[in-house]
Write an enzyme that holds these catalytic residues in place. Structure first.
Site, PDB file in Angstrom:
ATOM      1  N   HIS A   1      -5.790   0.307   2.774  1.00 46.69           N
ATOM      2  CA  HIS A   1      -5.179  -0.143   1.528  1.00 46.69           C
ATOM      3  C   HIS A   1      -4.653   1.001   0.662  1.00 46.69           C
ATOM      4  O   HIS A   1      -4.051   0.753  -0.382  1.00 46.69           O
ATOM      5  CB  HIS A   1      -6.183  -0.966   0.711  1.00 46.69           C
ATOM      6  CG  HIS A   1      -6.261  -2.401   1.142  1.00 46.69           C
ATOM      7  ND1 HIS A   1      -7.111  -2.832   2.128  1.00 46.69           N
ATOM      8  CD2 HIS A   1      -5.571  -3.494   0.733  1.00 46.69           C
ATOM      9  CE1 HIS A   1      -6.960  -4.137   2.297  1.00 46.69           C
ATOM     10  NE2 HIS A   1      -6.020  -4.558   1.474  1.00 46.69           N
ATOM     11  N   GLY A   2      -4.874   2.226   1.078  1.00 46.74           N
ATOM     12  CA  GLY A   2      -4.320   3.355   0.334  1.00 46.74           C
ATOM     13  C   GLY A   2      -5.284   4.491   0.105  1.00 46.74           C
ATOM     14  O   GLY A   2      -4.870   5.612  -0.166  1.00 46.74           O
TER      15      GLY A   2
END
Length: 367
Positions: free
Chosen positions: A331-332
């Site tokens: 997700h980052g």
């Protein structure tokens, strides 16, 4: 209330381009099922590549192809650890500042760049799934795991930008299956599905319009003065909207999967029915959809291969820790995502620990 970025972003793209491209996919799919059933995977592959070119440009298409080719080349060694190193390396390139800046220059707006970023993130799950399945299968199944089938899988358009994820084996087996096709039956499925999705979308829009959940959460002063009961109500309202939002965002590609003769992942259970943290992860996160289907991916390709619930207690803890670590990184990898993953992991540990304690013979004897 326009502060839910994910909902606003995908609704805007859907209205402008993606919805029309999905309609185009539906037409190509139904025509190929009627007249070119044998060549349906390749017709849909070509359409997906053309749609990618239209939205992301030739450079965006080239980057996705480069990632797929690299993953396929590494998979030839049939070593899952090398496939994981390759996939994580390719995923990490999405967050290198110099690379980000170069890709931004390809597009006129930030929204177009973000579409490429989101698409590459989801494609990473797909080419990793193919490569791991390739590593696990013998040479006798080489024809069913060719590069052409990888492209058909990676460029299958209904799940191209956002998901949900089907593992490669399920996709190829269902896509190869030739069954009786009835245009009348499919039309009934389409109309029923569109009515359901419209009602979910209408409910989501009403929640956004009247409840202002995200606007309230974006400002700390109101949260500091309300009661704990009100905070609980706001948290429940946000989770309910989250659930309805994913019914729409995954309901659309799920409907197209059914029209193509494929079995889509089940839609999530209603969160109001969940009373167990472990059951929530198994029923909602692991089986299908929420958090962009990445948890179903980690369940099959990380949690189970590392031993999962069949391992020792330490092995199970390690397997679940790796699962949450990948979710956070995919997700980052921002700090708040690592906190999220850590607290979710600890929540599962506490709940399972208490359950085992209550099942111990001395406690059972007392009760």
């Amino acid at each position: 209330d326009s502060l839910d970025f994910e909902w606003s972003y995908w609704i805007e793209w859907g209205r402008e381009h993606i919805l029309w491209l999905l309609v185009g996919h539906l037409v190509v799919s139904q025509m190929s099922r009627l007249f070119l059933e044998k060549y349906k995977p390749w017709c849909l592959m070509v359409y997906g590549m053309v749609a990618c070119w239209f939205l992301l440009g030739i450079k965006g298409l080239a980057v996705i192809l480069l990632h797929a080719i690299t993953s396929f080349a590494v998979a030839q060694f049939k070593m899952p650890i090398l496939t994981w190193i390759c996939s994580l390396t390719l995923l990490s390139t999405l967050h290198i500042p110099a690379v980000e800046e170069a890709k931004r220059k390809w597009y006129d707006t930030e929204n177009e760049y973000y579409l490429l970023l989101f698409t590459l993130s989801v494609r990473c799950l797909f080419y990793t799934s193919f490569s791991l399945e390739y590593c696990w299968h013998g040479s006798t199944q080489k024809s069913s795991h060719s590069f052409l089938w990888m492209l058909a899988y990676v460029f299958y358009y209904p799940v191209f930008h956002y998901g949900p994820l089907m593992n490669f084996d399920d996709f190829s087996k269902q896509m190869r299956r030739q069954e009786a096709f009835s245009l009348k039956t499919n039309l009934g499925i389409l109309i029923t599905g569109m009515i359901r999705i419209f009602l979910w979308w209408l409910l989501a829009e009403l929640m956004i319009h009247f409840m202002y959940i995200h606007a309230i959460y974006s400002s700390s002063p109101p949260l500091e003065v309300v009661s704990y009961w009100a905070l609980g109500g706001l948290a429940l309202a946000q989770v309910q909207f989250f659930y309805v939002k994913y019914l729409v965002l995954y309901g659309v590609p799920g409907l197209l999967l059914r029209m193509d003769g494929l079995k889509p992942p089940a839609l999530p259970c209603c969160v109001s029915r969940m009373h167990s943290f472990t059951k929530m992860w198994r029923s909602i996160f692991l089986k299908a959809l929420i958090t962009r289907c990445v948890c179903h991916f980690t369940y099959r390709y990380i949690y189970i291969p590392m031993g999962g619930s069949q391992a020792s207690t330490l092995g199970m803890l390690f397997s679940s820790a790796l699962t949450f670590a990948f979710v956070s990184y995919w997700h980052g990898g921002q700090s708040y995502l690592w906190y999220w993953g850590t607290f979710n992991w600890l929540g599962l540990i506490v709940e399972n620990g208490i359950r085992k304690l209550l099942c111990a013979p001395p406690i059972q004897h007392l009760t």
